[in-house]
Design an enzyme around this catalytic site. Sequence first.
Site, mmCIF file in Angstrom:
data_model
loop_
_atom_site.group_PDB
_atom_site.id
_atom_site.type_symbol
_atom_site.label_atom_id
_atom_site.label_comp_id
_atom_site.label_asym_id
_atom_site.label_seq_id
_atom_site.Cartn_x
_atom_site.Cartn_y
_atom_site.Cartn_z
ATOM 1 N N CYS A 1 0.823 -1.196 0.000
ATOM 2 C CA CYS A 1 0.000 0.000 0.000
ATOM 3 C C CYS A 1 0.871 1.266 0.000
ATOM 4 C CB CYS A 1 -0.992 -0.029 1.170
ATOM 5 S SG CYS A 1 -2.338 1.172 0.997
ATOM 6 N N HIS B 1 -3.768 -4.913 0.100
ATOM 7 C CA HIS B 1 -3.276 -5.437 1.379
ATOM 8 C C HIS B 1 -3.338 -6.962 1.369
ATOM 9 C CE1 HIS B 1 -2.993 -1.675 3.730
ATOM 10 N NE2 HIS B 1 -3.935 -1.269 2.898
ATOM 11 N N GLU C 1 -2.323 -8.920 3.595
ATOM 12 C CA GLU C 1 -2.632 -9.387 4.950
ATOM 13 C C GLU C 1 -4.130 -9.302 5.250
ATOM 14 O OE1 GLU C 1 -2.220 -4.973 5.564
ATOM 15 O OE2 GLU C 1 -1.412 -6.494 4.216
#
Length: 200
Positions: free
Chosen positions: A76, A180, A182
């Site tokens: 990001c 993202h 994650e």
Amino acid sequence: MIAIVKYNAGNIGSVTNALNRLGIENQVTDDPEELKAADKVIFPGVGEAGTAMNYLRERGLDQVIKELKQPVLGICLGMQLMCSHSEEGDTECLGIFDTTVKKFPATAGMKVPHMGWNSLNTVVVNQQSFILQGLQPAADVYYVHSYYAEVCKDTVAACDYILPFSSVLQKANFYATQFHPEKSAGVGEQILKNFIKIPA
């Protein structure tokens, strides 16, 4: 050992949690020697480009990150700071990727920030990246951003929201995702696993 770059930007906790779920040893650090000694480095980020770059420069981390030889993954804002320049705060960035970060234009019916699930389109590019192995060509991943990196020669995957932008960048040992991983469920987990498997 994976080192996570510590600086004044968010999402460090979510990256740490994702690595912990995968059973991967990690540490959050802004120590140049620890970053250089790590097997791999993740450069996360949620925040404002100018403030983040000032923090990196004050601690000499801007030079350290550019000179790392092991695999590095920007996420990001981390990806945007690896580009040459950002319109956010008229910020000179690290210059690892030769592309500019711009703000999404105001477009009727399209909200900014670009937030939520959208495709990771690997069909429109001419190269393949190790971190995308095993993924479907139009896999969905999770985005939250108001600025985007223009498509360039280092673009491995693109997404189209208002206009086409770089979703994944890669150059030498540097990898970066605008989304993202994650927070991108199974697809993101596969990307992190692929990154972990890259030969150091």
